[in-house]
Design a protein around this motif. Structure first.
Motif, short mmCIF file in Angstrom:
data_model
loop_
_atom_site.label_atom_id
_atom_site.label_comp_id
_atom_site.label_asym_id
_atom_site.label_seq_id
_atom_site.Cartn_x
_atom_site.Cartn_y
_atom_site.Cartn_z
N ALA A 128 -24.90 4.51 72.67
CA ALA A 128 -23.81 4.83 73.61
C ALA A 128 -22.55 4.05 73.23
O ALA A 128 -21.43 4.59 73.31
CB ALA A 128 -24.24 4.51 75.03
N ASP A 129 -22.70 2.80 72.81
CA ASP A 129 -21.52 2.02 72.42
C ASP A 129 -20.89 2.59 71.15
O ASP A 129 -19.66 2.63 71.02
CB ASP A 129 -21.91 0.55 72.23
N THR A 130 -21.73 3.03 70.22
CA THR A 130 -21.20 3.66 69.01
C THR A 130 -20.48 4.96 69.36
O THR A 130 -19.42 5.29 68.82
CB THR A 130 -22.35 3.94 68.01
N VAL A 131 -21.08 5.71 70.28
CA VAL A 131 -20.46 6.97 70.74
C VAL A 131 -19.09 6.68 71.33
O VAL A 131 -18.10 7.34 71.02
CB VAL A 131 -21.37 7.67 71.77
N LYS A 132 -19.02 5.65 72.17
CA LYS A 132 -17.73 5.35 72.83
C LYS A 132 -16.66 5.01 71.78
O LYS A 132 -15.53 5.50 71.85
CB LYS A 132 -17.91 4.18 73.81
N SER B 84 -17.76 9.18 86.47
CA SER B 84 -19.17 9.23 86.06
C SER B 84 -20.06 9.30 87.28
O SER B 84 -21.04 10.05 87.33
CB SER B 84 -19.53 7.99 85.23
N GLN B 85 -19.70 8.50 88.31
CA GLN B 85 -20.50 8.50 89.55
C GLN B 85 -20.36 9.83 90.29
O GLN B 85 -21.33 10.33 90.86
CB GLN B 85 -20.07 7.34 90.45
N LEU B 86 -19.16 10.40 90.25
CA LEU B 86 -18.96 11.69 90.93
C LEU B 86 -19.80 12.79 90.26
O LEU B 86 -20.41 13.61 90.93
CB LEU B 86 -17.47 12.07 90.88
N ILE B 87 -19.85 12.76 88.94
CA ILE B 87 -20.63 13.79 88.22
C ILE B 87 -22.12 13.60 88.49
O ILE B 87 -22.82 14.52 88.85
CB ILE B 87 -20.41 13.69 86.68
N ARG C 298 -21.23 7.13 78.65
CA ARG C 298 -19.88 6.64 78.37
C ARG C 298 -18.87 7.77 78.57
O ARG C 298 -19.11 8.90 78.14
CB ARG C 298 -19.76 6.14 76.93
N THR C 299 -17.74 7.42 79.21
CA THR C 299 -16.72 8.43 79.52
C THR C 299 -15.37 8.02 78.95
O THR C 299 -15.02 6.83 79.02
CB THR C 299 -16.57 8.58 81.06
N GLY D 95 -8.68 14.86 83.11
CA GLY D 95 -10.08 15.24 82.95
C GLY D 95 -10.84 14.13 82.28
O GLY D 95 -10.36 12.99 82.21
N GLY D 96 -12.03 14.44 81.77
CA GLY D 96 -12.81 13.41 81.11
C GLY D 96 -13.89 14.00 80.22
O GLY D 96 -14.39 15.10 80.47
N CYS D 97 -14.21 13.26 79.16
CA CYS D 97 -15.31 13.67 78.29
C CYS D 97 -16.38 12.58 78.40
O CYS D 97 -16.14 11.42 78.05
CB CYS D 97 -14.80 13.80 76.85
N ALA D 98 -17.56 12.96 78.93
CA ALA D 98 -18.63 11.99 79.18
C ALA D 98 -19.81 12.32 78.28
O ALA D 98 -20.18 13.49 78.13
CB ALA D 98 -19.05 12.07 80.65
N VAL D 99 -20.40 11.28 77.69
CA VAL D 99 -21.49 11.50 76.74
C VAL D 99 -22.68 10.63 77.12
O VAL D 99 -22.54 9.42 77.32
CB VAL D 99 -21.04 11.18 75.30
N LEU D 100 -23.85 11.26 77.20
CA LEU D 100 -25.11 10.53 77.42
C LEU D 100 -25.81 10.40 76.07
O LEU D 100 -25.97 11.39 75.34
CB LEU D 100 -26.01 11.34 78.38
N SER D 101 -26.22 9.18 75.74
CA SER D 101 -26.87 8.94 74.44
C SER D 101 -28.30 8.45 74.66
O SER D 101 -28.66 8.04 75.77
CB SER D 101 -26.12 7.88 73.65
N ALA D 102 -29.06 8.43 73.57
CA ALA D 102 -30.49 8.08 73.69
C ALA D 102 -30.72 6.59 73.97
O ALA D 102 -31.76 6.21 74.47
CB ALA D 102 -31.22 8.51 72.43
#
Ligand code: LMR
Length: 398
Positions: A267-271, A79-82, A95-96, A255-262
């Motif tokens: 974000a916790d629900t997304v995770k 997440s920090q690298l992105i 969340r990733t 790899g990774g799937c990262a999601v930004l939420s409102a």
């Protein structure tokens, strides 16, 4: 049951690996699948990767399950690298989950999107990585196209792209390539990223960024400028990453799937939704690649060594672009090939027809994707003349 099946055509990219291996010509040139090669045609294991792997193997104490989201040290480091400096401002909403390669990340993203909105459509640029069609189609996402690359101008068709995206709406997900566009090598400028971001805010569509080549274009931070802008300004965003190319970990599938939420609550629900999605596909990711990347990114010395190794790969690609464009001109190839130097990353769209690609394969044992996409890293100081002369000859035959 099986008798209903029809033979499936070979994959347009991966099929080239088998065809190349089977070719007995000692002078054959592989410009097909997107794998980095050094000037001897090898894909070596990075020294930083080897050290991290040895350190990890020496310290590993268990092979028990890691869990659906994978290795959380890796997830945070990625997440920090992105996001770089932007991460601190959005970390509570970001969340990733670790995935089996970038393709695994895209598949998780596709299923996640359909769980959020069964009426969602995915918009891909024309052209895009051939496998985007197969993997999003297999997940059941309807796919639409927006103009991206203008073959005649050998440039990004920004006006047409923005005009089309101005018609997208809240049910639409727009796939963007973070950098080193596959297959064209032509990336948006920062101003064009800003224009896409404005449209996403205005029209309410969700950007899904495929980030498979961070560090191969202009550098780790420069290549993330577009994605960081979106993360700073938008309420929602999905970023799918791959460590195949920039860590050379192709067969480790990391790899990774990262999601930004409102919001943090969302974000916790997304995770939890991502984890549940993963559970229904492959239960949890393999750990080895994540352990290597996590070790490198959390150790300042190893990180510096890796970043220098990545810079060497990037510099070699840029040098090869200059060499190719010069040698094609010297060989008298019809047309102006200086556009190759403006493209970024591993791929170049040569602008030749599928028939000309087939002739290069049959007459010269030069392999590339039928669209005219070539892997620049397959060029070496030893084969560039042969390559340029063959392209010049094939172009002169029409
Ligand atoms: C490519 O585009 O050649 C690579 O990303 C490899 C692949 O899986 O297609």
């Amino acid at each position: 049951m099986f008798s209903t099946l029809k033979p499936v055509e070979t994959d347009p990219i991966l099929g080239l690996m088998a065809a190349f291996r089977a070719d007995p010509n000692p002078q054959k040139i592989d410009l097909g699948v997107g794998v980095y090669r050094d000037d001897h045609g090898h894909t070596p294991i990075l020294a930083s990767v080897k050290t991290a792997e040895q350190q990890y193997l020496a310290s590993e104490t268990t092979k028990t399950y890691v869990g659906m989201a994978g290795d959380e040290q890796y997830n945070t480091a990625m997440s920090q690298l992105i996001l770089g400096d932007v991460y601190a401002a959005v970390s509570e909403r970001f969340r990733t989950v670790q995935t089996p390669g970038g393709t695994g990340a895209l598949r998780v993203a596709a299923e996640f999107i359909l769980r959020c909105n069964p009426d969602a459509s995915l918009w891909v640029g024309s052209p895009t990585w051939a496998n985007h069609w197969d993997l999003f189609g297999a997940a059941g996402l309807p796919i639409r196209e927006y103009p991206y690359y203008n073959c005649a101008d050998k440039d990004l068709d920004a006006d047409a792209m923005l005009a089309k995206l101005a018609t997208a709406g809240p049910d639409d997900v727009v796939l963007l390539h973070a950098c080193c566009h596959n297959p064209s090598g032509m990336d948006p400028t920062f101003a064009q990223w800003e224009a896409v971001c404005d449209l996403a805010l205005e029209r309410g569509f969700l950007p899904l960024v495929d980030m498979a080549y961070q560090g191969f274009g202009d550098g780790l931070d420069a290549d993330a400028a577009g994605v960081r802008l979106l993360a700073e300004r938008l309420p929602e965003l999905i970023v799918c990453t791959s460590c195949s190319k920039n860590f050379g970990l192709y067969r480790e599938r990391i790899g990774g799937c990262a999601v930004l939420s409102a919001s943090q609550t969302l974000a916790d629900t997304v995770k939890s939704t991502l984890e549940n999605t993963v559970r229904g596909i492959y239960s949890m990711p393999p750990h080895h690649g994540a352990a290597i990347v996590g070790t490198i990114l959390s150790d300042p010395e190893l990180r510096e060594q890796w970043s220098a190794e990545l810079a060497l790969m990037r510099d070699r690609l840029n040098t090869l672009r200059q060499l190719m464009s010069r040698q094609l001109a010297q060989a008298g190839a019809a047309g102006d090939f200086s556009f190759i130097e403006r493209q970024k990353g591993m791929f170049s769209f040569l602008g030749i027809t599928p028939e000309q690609v087939a002739r290069l394969r049959d007459e010269d044992s030069i392999y590339m994707v039928s669209s005219g996409r070539m892997n620049v890293a397959g060029i070496s100081h030893d084969n560039v003349d042969r390559f340029a002369e063959a392209v010049a000859r094939v172009l002169a035959q029409d």
